[in-house]
Design an enzyme around this catalytic site. Sequence first.
Site, short mmCIF file in Angstrom:
data_model
loop_
_atom_site.label_atom_id
_atom_site.label_comp_id
_atom_site.label_asym_id
_atom_site.label_seq_id
_atom_site.Cartn_x
_atom_site.Cartn_y
_atom_site.Cartn_z
N TYR A 60 16.60 2.92 14.31
CA TYR A 60 17.16 1.67 14.83
C TYR A 60 16.05 0.63 14.98
O TYR A 60 16.20 -0.52 14.55
CB TYR A 60 17.84 1.93 16.17
CG TYR A 60 18.48 0.70 16.76
CD1 TYR A 60 19.64 0.16 16.20
CD2 TYR A 60 17.95 0.08 17.89
CE1 TYR A 60 20.23 -0.97 16.74
CE2 TYR A 60 18.54 -1.04 18.44
CZ TYR A 60 19.69 -1.57 17.86
OH TYR A 60 20.27 -2.68 18.39
N SER B 156 17.23 -7.37 17.53
CA SER B 156 17.30 -6.64 18.79
C SER B 156 15.95 -6.71 19.47
O SER B 156 14.92 -6.96 18.82
CB SER B 156 17.67 -5.17 18.53
OG SER B 156 17.50 -4.38 19.68
#
Length: 251
Positions: free
Chosen positions: A155, A142
Amino acid sequence: MAKTEKIAVITGAGSGMGRAASLKLAENDMKLVLVDFNKQTGEETLNLIKKNGGEAIFVKADVTKSEDVQHYVNRAVETYGRIDVFFNNAGVIQKPYLFADIPDEEYDRVTSVNFKGVFFGMKYVLKVMEKQGSGVIINNSSSSGLRVEHSLALYSASKHAVLGLTKAAAKEYADKGIRVNAICPGGVETNLVKDFQETWEETGNVPQIDYPPMGRMGNPEEIANVVAFLSGPGSSYMTGSIIAVEGGLTL
């Protein structure tokens, strides 16, 4: 089996980037092993591929369980004899909490899928690829693996970890015919992102989110195009590469 045929395994194939990549690779004449925790959405992807004339099987699996990962890898080998491409895509987004407010169960949920699930997938697919002497692994990290995100500490940390796993495996297996790269998408229009926005009210915390310089979110097909490139001969001299696909978000 024709020499040009390739076999691809895709986790999180039931929706979003996983579905788009599945359709793209099938369009490129690959045979697919579709993996997802959600049987309904996984089979929907399977039916879309078959409707378009492609060939695939679906395997329901929880990527956080070693035995489930071994099962989908074994099914791939039993069905098609090899694994040429592995898109290690399954992941979850953390509910937005300030660091000190993160519940223990949220730590377990995020790290189990985003780190342990990616690790297990690489571990068992690498065994197959090493035995056959070739293969390509594409890990889905990501833009949060390249920078930190406000209220998304877990995350961000899990996606940084994916890059660490990518580079470690790339270095260890470069002389064994195996290439390992990672992509770092920014905001992409998927159900996962929509569901994330709904959690803001649940946690009472609205994260500070930057908008990419290109002025829009990406779409799953744009990510799928990069997956297809990394799966093919055009990326033959790339391993350990980290590819940002995020509209300039990390600039």
